[in-house]
Design a protein around this motif. Structure first.
Motif, PDB file in Angstrom:
ATOM      1  N   ILE A  73       9.170  -0.446  -4.038  1.00  0.00           N
ATOM      2  CA  ILE A  73       8.287  -0.613  -2.881  1.00  0.00           C
ATOM      3  C   ILE A  73       8.092  -2.092  -2.561  1.00  0.00           C
ATOM      4  O   ILE A  73       8.099  -2.511  -1.397  1.00  0.00           O
ATOM      5  N   LEU A  74       7.897  -2.896  -3.603  1.00  0.00           N
ATOM      6  CA  LEU A  74       7.639  -4.335  -3.424  1.00  0.00           C
ATOM      7  C   LEU A  74       8.932  -5.125  -3.494  1.00  0.00           C
ATOM      8  O   LEU A  74       9.812  -4.795  -4.293  1.00  0.00           O
ATOM      9  N   PRO A  75       9.091  -6.154  -2.675  1.00  0.00           N
ATOM     10  CA  PRO A  75       8.154  -6.665  -1.664  1.00  0.00           C
ATOM     11  C   PRO A  75       8.449  -6.139  -0.262  1.00  0.00           C
ATOM     12  O   PRO A  75       8.093  -6.785   0.721  1.00  0.00           O
ATOM     13  N   TYR A  76       9.085  -5.004  -0.155  1.00  0.00           N
ATOM     14  CA  TYR A  76       9.524  -4.527   1.158  1.00  0.00           C
ATOM     15  C   TYR A  76       8.377  -3.985   1.998  1.00  0.00           C
ATOM     16  O   TYR A  76       8.448  -3.975   3.224  1.00  0.00           O
ATOM     17  N   LYS A  77       7.313  -3.526   1.327  1.00  0.00           N
ATOM     18  CA  LYS A  77       6.118  -3.060   2.029  1.00  0.00           C
ATOM     19  C   LYS A  77       4.884  -3.710   1.416  1.00  0.00           C
ATOM     20  O   LYS A  77       4.872  -4.040   0.228  1.00  0.00           O
ATOM     21  N   ARG A  78       3.858  -3.883   2.223  1.00  0.00           N
ATOM     22  CA  ARG A  78       2.547  -4.273   1.692  1.00  0.00           C
ATOM     23  C   ARG A  78       1.764  -2.984   1.442  1.00  0.00           C
ATOM     24  O   ARG A  78       1.779  -2.071   2.264  1.00  0.00           O
ATOM     25  N   ALA A 116      -1.531  -7.632  11.698  1.00  0.00           N
ATOM     26  CA  ALA A 116      -1.759  -8.995  11.228  1.00  0.00           C
ATOM     27  C   ALA A 116      -0.493  -9.633  10.668  1.00  0.00           C
ATOM     28  O   ALA A 116      -0.335 -10.858  10.712  1.00  0.00           O
ATOM     29  N   ASP A 117       0.409  -8.828  10.129  1.00  0.00           N
ATOM     30  CA  ASP A 117       1.654  -9.344   9.550  1.00  0.00           C
ATOM     31  C   ASP A 117       2.768  -8.353   9.866  1.00  0.00           C
ATOM     32  O   ASP A 117       3.023  -7.418   9.118  1.00  0.00           O
ATOM     33  N   THR A 118       3.419  -8.573  10.983  1.00  0.00           N
ATOM     34  CA  THR A 118       4.390  -7.599  11.490  1.00  0.00           C
ATOM     35  C   THR A 118       5.673  -7.534  10.679  1.00  0.00           C
ATOM     36  O   THR A 118       6.469  -6.611  10.862  1.00  0.00           O
ATOM     37  N   LEU A 119       5.904  -8.480   9.768  1.00  0.00           N
ATOM     38  CA  LEU A 119       7.115  -8.434   8.951  1.00  0.00           C
ATOM     39  C   LEU A 119       7.049  -7.326   7.908  1.00  0.00           C
ATOM     40  O   LEU A 119       8.069  -6.825   7.448  1.00  0.00           O
ATOM     41  N   PHE A 120       5.815  -6.935   7.535  1.00  0.00           N
ATOM     42  CA  PHE A 120       5.637  -5.976   6.450  1.00  0.00           C
ATOM     43  C   PHE A 120       5.102  -4.649   6.962  1.00  0.00           C
ATOM     44  O   PHE A 120       3.953  -4.578   7.416  1.00  0.00           O
ATOM     45  N   PRO A 121       5.886  -3.573   6.884  1.00  0.00           N
ATOM     46  CA  PRO A 121       5.283  -2.253   7.077  1.00  0.00           C
ATOM     47  C   PRO A 121       4.288  -2.014   5.953  1.00  0.00           C
ATOM     48  O   PRO A 121       4.408  -2.598   4.861  1.00  0.00           O
ATOM     49  N   VAL A 122       3.292  -1.184   6.191  1.00  0.00           N
ATOM     50  CA  VAL A 122       2.236  -0.968   5.194  1.00  0.00           C
ATOM     51  C   VAL A 122       2.354   0.417   4.589  1.00  0.00           C
ATOM     52  O   VAL A 122       2.508   1.417   5.296  1.00  0.00           O
ATOM     53  N   GLN A 123       2.276   0.454   3.270  1.00  0.00           N
ATOM     54  CA  GLN A 123       2.280   1.701   2.518  1.00  0.00           C
ATOM     55  C   GLN A 123       0.835   2.051   2.136  1.00  0.00           C
ATOM     56  O   GLN A 123       0.214   1.352   1.338  1.00  0.00           O
ATOM     57  N   PRO A 124       0.251   3.137   2.700  1.00  0.00           N
ATOM     58  CA  PRO A 124      -1.098   3.521   2.275  1.00  0.00           C
ATOM     59  C   PRO A 124      -1.091   4.050   0.843  1.00  0.00           C
ATOM     60  O   PRO A 124      -0.092   4.598   0.363  1.00  0.00           O
ATOM     61  N   ALA A 125      -2.232   3.871   0.160  1.00  0.00           N
ATOM     62  CA  ALA A 125      -2.334   4.314  -1.231  1.00  0.00           C
ATOM     63  C   ALA A 125      -3.760   4.762  -1.535  1.00  0.00           C
ATOM     64  O   ALA A 125      -4.721   4.248  -0.950  1.00  0.00           O
ATOM     65  N   LEU A 126      -3.888   5.694  -2.458  1.00  0.00           N
ATOM     66  CA  LEU A 126      -5.173   6.095  -3.013  1.00  0.00           C
ATOM     67  C   LEU A 126      -5.179   5.647  -4.473  1.00  0.00           C
ATOM     68  O   LEU A 126      -4.297   6.024  -5.249  1.00  0.00           O
ATOM     69  N   HIS A 127      -6.164   4.825  -4.823  1.00  0.00           N
ATOM     70  CA  HIS A 127      -6.241   4.243  -6.166  1.00  0.00           C
ATOM     71  C   HIS A 127      -7.450   4.883  -6.862  1.00  0.00           C
ATOM     72  O   HIS A 127      -8.593   4.503  -6.634  1.00  0.00           O
ATOM     73  N   TYR A 128      -7.161   5.847  -7.696  1.00  0.00           N
ATOM     74  CA  TYR A 128      -8.195   6.708  -8.281  1.00  0.00           C
ATOM     75  C   TYR A 128      -8.491   6.318  -9.727  1.00  0.00           C
ATOM     76  O   TYR A 128      -7.572   6.194 -10.548  1.00  0.00           O
ATOM     77  N   ILE A 129      -9.768   6.146 -10.048  1.00  0.00           N
ATOM     78  CA  ILE A 129     -10.165   5.818 -11.424  1.00  0.00           C
ATOM     79  C   ILE A 129     -10.125   7.109 -12.229  1.00  0.00           C
ATOM     80  O   ILE A 129     -11.043   7.930 -12.181  1.00  0.00           O
ATOM     81  N   ALA A 130      -9.062   7.289 -12.973  1.00  0.00           N
ATOM     82  CA  ALA A 130      -8.831   8.542 -13.691  1.00  0.00           C
ATOM     83  C   ALA A 130      -9.494   8.564 -15.062  1.00  0.00           C
ATOM     84  O   ALA A 130      -9.728   9.638 -15.625  1.00  0.00           O
ATOM     85  N   ILE A 324       0.425  -9.037  -1.737  1.00  0.00           N
ATOM     86  CA  ILE A 324       1.280  -7.925  -1.304  1.00  0.00           C
ATOM     87  C   ILE A 324       0.569  -6.587  -1.526  1.00  0.00           C
ATOM     88  O   ILE A 324       0.991  -5.565  -0.997  1.00  0.00           O
ATOM     89  N   TYR A 325      -0.514  -6.618  -2.302  1.00  0.00           N
ATOM     90  CA  TYR A 325      -1.312  -5.427  -2.578  1.00  0.00           C
ATOM     91  C   TYR A 325      -2.749  -5.714  -2.162  1.00  0.00           C
ATOM     92  O   TYR A 325      -3.349  -6.696  -2.605  1.00  0.00           O
ATOM     93  N   ILE A 326      -3.314  -4.851  -1.302  1.00  0.00           N
ATOM     94  CA  ILE A 326      -4.672  -4.999  -0.814  1.00  0.00           C
ATOM     95  C   ILE A 326      -5.460  -3.756  -1.217  1.00  0.00           C
ATOM     96  O   ILE A 326      -5.022  -2.629  -0.978  1.00  0.00           O
ATOM     97  N   GLN A 327      -6.630  -3.973  -1.803  1.00  0.00           N
ATOM     98  CA  GLN A 327      -7.429  -2.857  -2.261  1.00  0.00           C
ATOM     99  C   GLN A 327      -8.820  -2.944  -1.651  1.00  0.00           C
ATOM    100  O   GLN A 327      -9.439  -4.004  -1.648  1.00  0.00           O
TER     101      GLN A 327
END
Length: 329
Positions: A73-78, A116-130, A324-327
């Motif tokens: 996935i990285l660095p091809y998507k944010r 904001a940054d058109t070079l990077f398509p964005v990959q949505p994610a759910l970050h769950y505290i397991a 490259i990762y935004i939470q």
């Protein structure tokens, strides 16, 4: 001139009351197997890496100069992720809103980052505290609680509706990564499920979680990398992503000994809240100054707003290197 850094307050998951959530026996879940191939798309890789460095490579960045394995996935998507736990409205946006509203809000953030940054398509994610740190010892005196598999399954269902990937986050308390990561292997064998580990709640001296800030050594992180790398090789998976949270110097020790792997992409995520100048300083001195591979940045809907404002994508992208990762919590 000596720069004085004001401490960023910690967000204590274990301030929530213990949850009586015994995990049921795991059930079989279909796993889609992808076949990794040789390194490809070198032109796209170098362009995106230069873009993250504002076209000004430095002595520390980039850390490496070789494209990842195919399927990475990285660095091809944010990645833009929503963080939290379904049992608590206080631990993050993921559990604070009903699922439909949460997913709609996440996709709105995704659109903002893509604009904001058109070079990077964005990959949505759910970050769950397991696995959550707890203020009480529990039956095994490990001060941590494993979420039931039914909750993780519900996260996977939510993610499917918006083509999101999933991160399972671990707060070990008085346990260890060696004990906790294998309990999630059923899910980590899935190609779209990745891992997060939180040094803040790793209490190596036996302290109760949330009474002080914990720590991971490079050896702990290396174990997580080795474990994920083994899963990738054994199951012919695309590279896994490992997110490691950090907002103080001591949260990660001996960072120079962290060993990278072709099968695992490591993100050091600036995890502190506060007003923008404090967050920028923490990123600069605790993430960018001690490079590992990729960088992340956390934004708090409540705590950042209380301390001033929530930084907008255009402001975060000015950081060096750009995360490259935004939470969002």
């Amino acid at each position: 001139m000596k720069l004085l850094l004001l401490p960023i307050l910690l967000f204590a998951a274990c301030n929530q009351p213990p949850i009586d959530a015994a995990a049921p026996a795991p059930t079989e879940t279909d796993t889609i197997v992808s076949q990794p191939a040789a390194r490809t798309d070198t032109i796209g890789y170098y362009r995106k890496m230069l873009h993250l460095r504002h076209y000004k490579p430095s002595l520390k960045w980039p850390v490496e100069n070789e494209p990842p394995l195919s399927g990475a996935i990285l660095p091809y998507k944010r990645i833009v992720a929503y963080y939290g736990n379904l049992y608590s409205t206080q631990m993050g946006i993921l559990g604070a809103l009903p699922p439909a509203a949460m997913k709609m809000k996440l996709l709105q953030e995704v659109k903002k980052w893509e604009q904001a940054d058109t070079l990077f398509p964005v990959q949505p994610a759910l970050h769950y505290i397991a696995i959550t740190a707890q203020g009480k010892p529990g039956k095994d005196h490990k001060y941590r609680l494993r979420m039931p598999f039914s909750q993780i399954d519900s996260i996977l269902q939510m993610a499917k509706g918006i083509n999101a990937i999933v991160f399972l986050d671990i707060q070990v308390g008085l346990s260890t990564l060696q004990e906790e990561i294998p309990t999630l292997e059923k899910y980590l064998r899935m190609p779209h499920v990745h891992l997060g580990i939180d040094p803040e709640y790793s209490m190596k001296d036996g302290s109760v979680p949330c009474t002080k800030i914990g720590t991971f050594d490079a050896a702990d992180i290396n174990y997580a990398v080795q474990y994920l790398s083994g899963l990738v090789k054994q199951n012919n998976l695309p590279p896994k992503i490992l997110v490691v949270h950090r907002f103080t110097q001591a949260m990660i020790t001996h960072y120079g000994n962290i060993r990278r792997s072709d099968e695992v992409q490591i993100v050091i995520n600036m995890d502190g809240f506060g007003y923008p100048a404090k967050k920028i300083d923490s990123y600069k001195y605790f993430v960018a100054k001690e490079p590992v591979q990729y960088t992340g940045f956390k934004l708090f809907y409540k705590n950042d707003l209380t301390n001033g404002k929530i930084m907008q994508p255009e402001e975060v992208l000015l950081l060096y290197p750009s995360p490259i990762y935004i939470q969002y919590q």
